[in-house]
Design a protein around this motif. Structure first.
Motif, mmCIF file in Angstrom:
data_model
loop_
_atom_site.group_PDB
_atom_site.id
_atom_site.type_symbol
_atom_site.label_atom_id
_atom_site.label_comp_id
_atom_site.label_asym_id
_atom_site.label_seq_id
_atom_site.Cartn_x
_atom_site.Cartn_y
_atom_site.Cartn_z
ATOM 1 N N SER A 42 3.992 -3.832 -1.201
ATOM 2 C CA SER A 42 4.231 -3.475 -0.098
ATOM 3 C C SER A 42 3.597 -4.237 0.716
ATOM 4 O O SER A 42 2.262 -4.929 0.649
ATOM 5 C CB SER A 42 4.052 -1.958 -0.287
ATOM 6 O OG SER A 42 4.160 -0.999 1.093
ATOM 7 N N TYR A 69 0.866 -3.608 4.284
ATOM 8 C CA TYR A 69 0.689 -2.359 4.897
ATOM 9 C C TYR A 69 0.499 -2.995 6.679
ATOM 10 O O TYR A 69 -0.883 -3.588 6.656
ATOM 11 C CB TYR A 69 -0.691 -1.498 4.473
ATOM 12 C CG TYR A 69 -0.949 -0.359 5.619
ATOM 13 C CD1 TYR A 69 -0.282 -0.104 6.596
ATOM 14 C CD2 TYR A 69 -2.837 -0.488 5.504
ATOM 15 C CE1 TYR A 69 -0.602 1.163 7.660
ATOM 16 C CE2 TYR A 69 -2.872 1.041 6.640
ATOM 17 C CZ TYR A 69 -2.060 1.302 7.564
ATOM 18 O OH TYR A 69 -2.247 2.161 8.582
ATOM 19 N N TYR A 119 7.711 -2.820 3.519
ATOM 20 C CA TYR A 119 6.384 -2.865 5.022
ATOM 21 C C TYR A 119 6.279 -1.967 6.012
ATOM 22 O O TYR A 119 7.511 -0.080 6.039
ATOM 23 C CB TYR A 119 7.854 -3.835 6.336
ATOM 24 C CG TYR A 119 7.607 -5.139 5.582
ATOM 25 C CD1 TYR A 119 6.973 -5.867 5.597
ATOM 26 C CD2 TYR A 119 8.202 -5.225 5.172
ATOM 27 C CE1 TYR A 119 6.224 -7.695 5.463
ATOM 28 C CE2 TYR A 119 9.127 -6.934 4.183
ATOM 29 C CZ TYR A 119 7.658 -7.994 4.515
ATOM 30 O OH TYR A 119 7.943 -9.372 4.713
ATOM 31 N N VAL A 120 5.692 -1.725 5.525
ATOM 32 C CA VAL A 120 4.874 -0.646 6.466
ATOM 33 C C VAL A 120 3.830 -0.493 8.052
ATOM 34 O O VAL A 120 2.450 -0.870 7.520
ATOM 35 C CB VAL A 120 3.664 0.429 5.534
ATOM 36 C CG1 VAL A 120 3.778 2.215 6.834
ATOM 37 C CG2 VAL A 120 5.007 0.694 4.606
ATOM 38 N N ASN A 121 4.054 -1.269 8.777
ATOM 39 C CA ASN A 121 6.296 -1.534 9.541
ATOM 40 C C ASN A 121 6.046 -2.900 9.494
ATOM 41 O O ASN A 121 5.569 -3.694 9.585
ATOM 42 C CB ASN A 121 5.984 -0.332 10.277
ATOM 43 C CG ASN A 121 6.267 0.358 10.447
ATOM 44 O OD1 ASN A 121 6.915 1.219 9.969
ATOM 45 N ND2 ASN A 121 5.709 1.574 11.969
ATOM 46 N N HIS A 122 7.014 -3.079 9.237
ATOM 47 C CA HIS A 122 7.559 -4.838 9.469
ATOM 48 C C HIS A 122 7.235 -5.234 11.216
ATOM 49 O O HIS A 122 7.334 -4.161 12.020
ATOM 50 C CB HIS A 122 8.994 -4.763 9.533
ATOM 51 C CG HIS A 122 9.967 -5.902 9.288
ATOM 52 N ND1 HIS A 122 9.114 -7.779 10.383
ATOM 53 C CD2 HIS A 122 10.112 -6.596 7.846
ATOM 54 C CE1 HIS A 122 9.753 -8.823 9.733
ATOM 55 N NE2 HIS A 122 10.126 -8.364 7.623
ATOM 56 N N ARG A 125 9.452 -5.770 13.823
ATOM 57 C CA ARG A 125 10.175 -4.472 14.235
ATOM 58 C C ARG A 125 8.940 -3.562 15.383
ATOM 59 O O ARG A 125 9.540 -2.928 16.673
ATOM 60 C CB ARG A 125 10.517 -2.996 13.352
ATOM 61 C CG ARG A 125 11.860 -3.346 12.303
ATOM 62 C CD ARG A 125 13.175 -2.927 13.006
ATOM 63 N NE ARG A 125 13.045 -4.627 13.819
ATOM 64 C CZ ARG A 125 13.231 -5.431 13.172
ATOM 65 N NH1 ARG A 125 13.777 -5.679 11.696
ATOM 66 N NH2 ARG A 125 13.515 -6.806 14.342
ATOM 67 N N ILE A 126 7.784 -3.732 15.445
ATOM 68 C CA ILE A 126 6.883 -3.964 15.720
ATOM 69 C C ILE A 126 6.435 -3.841 16.962
ATOM 70 O O ILE A 126 6.753 -3.833 18.318
ATOM 71 C CB ILE A 126 4.960 -3.461 14.603
ATOM 72 C CG1 ILE A 126 5.538 -3.321 13.775
ATOM 73 C CG2 ILE A 126 3.771 -3.371 15.696
ATOM 74 C CD1 ILE A 126 3.397 -3.226 12.448
#
Length: 215
Positions: free
Chosen positions: A73, A75, A115-118, A121-122
């Protein structure tokens, strides 16, 4: 997704929120590699390969090495910007662009990574008009909104809706006499709007009264 690889935490050194998340992950026995992309290439290095299996290779910090093909993952928080103070302005611009699309592109393409977040997308979410349109499409109520550089259109909008507020479309670093400042979100009236609006884009929306909290 790899359930044995590390979680990459991409943020600046001073980030108390990320500190809490990392402490929780450590408590659960989850390996963590913390990095600030702004440290590239001084104290952060990458050797990424793209093969038929996707992105692989290594990312190395002063204390950790991450296998890019087994990151469980990522972050993405608040990394600092790339900086090349030893280069002149022209070369620094080139180096920043290469770092952004090189290291940034690798971090955005990790195979099987949650992803947190991708970061892409951010980036999308930074565009207020797109966010408002997505909210409407998802069934949310949004106030009547105008994005314009036309003073006549802006005055007409404010006169039509009575109570209107101005919001900056983005929040870049804004300095006055070397001091960091914030562009306010505040109520505007039609008589405050003049030809200076034609200089760039602005966002105006009808002001809605807050609903009382229930429960």
């Amino acid at each position: 997704m790899s359930y044995t690889g590390p979680v990459l935490v991409v943020t600046m050194v001073d980030d108390p929120t990320a500190d809490l998340v990392i402490n929780e992950l450590h408590g659960r026995g989850v390996p963590v590699v913390r990095l600030d992309s702004g440290d590239f290439p001084a104290t952060l290095s990458v050797a990424a390969k793209i093969t038929e299996e996707g992105v692989g290779g290594t990312l190395v910090t002063p204390t950790r090495t991450a296998d890019l093909s087994h990151v469980r993952s990522l972050y993405y928080r608040r990394p600092s910007g790339f900086a090349f103070p030893h280069l002149d302005e022209r070369d620094a611009r080139f180096a920043v662009t290469q770092a952004r699309y090189g290291l940034g592109g690798v971090l955005a393409a990790l195979p099987g990574c949650l992803y947190v977040n991708h970061p892409h997308r951010i980036g999308d979410a930074e565009f207020k008009p797109s966010g408002l349109a997505a909210a409407v499409a998802s069934g949310f109520r949004v106030p009547p909104t105008l994005i314009t550089s036309d003073p006549v259109a802006a005055k007409s909008f404010v006169e039509e809706h009575g109570l209107a507020i101005y919001k900056p479309l983005s929040t870049p670093l804004y300095r006055v006499d070397g001091v960091s400042c914030t562009v306010k979100v505040e109520e505007v009236t039609a008589d405050q709007l003049d030809e200076r609006l034609a200089g760039t884009a602005h966002l105006f929306s009808r002001r809605w009264a807050r609903s009382p909290m229930c429960g």
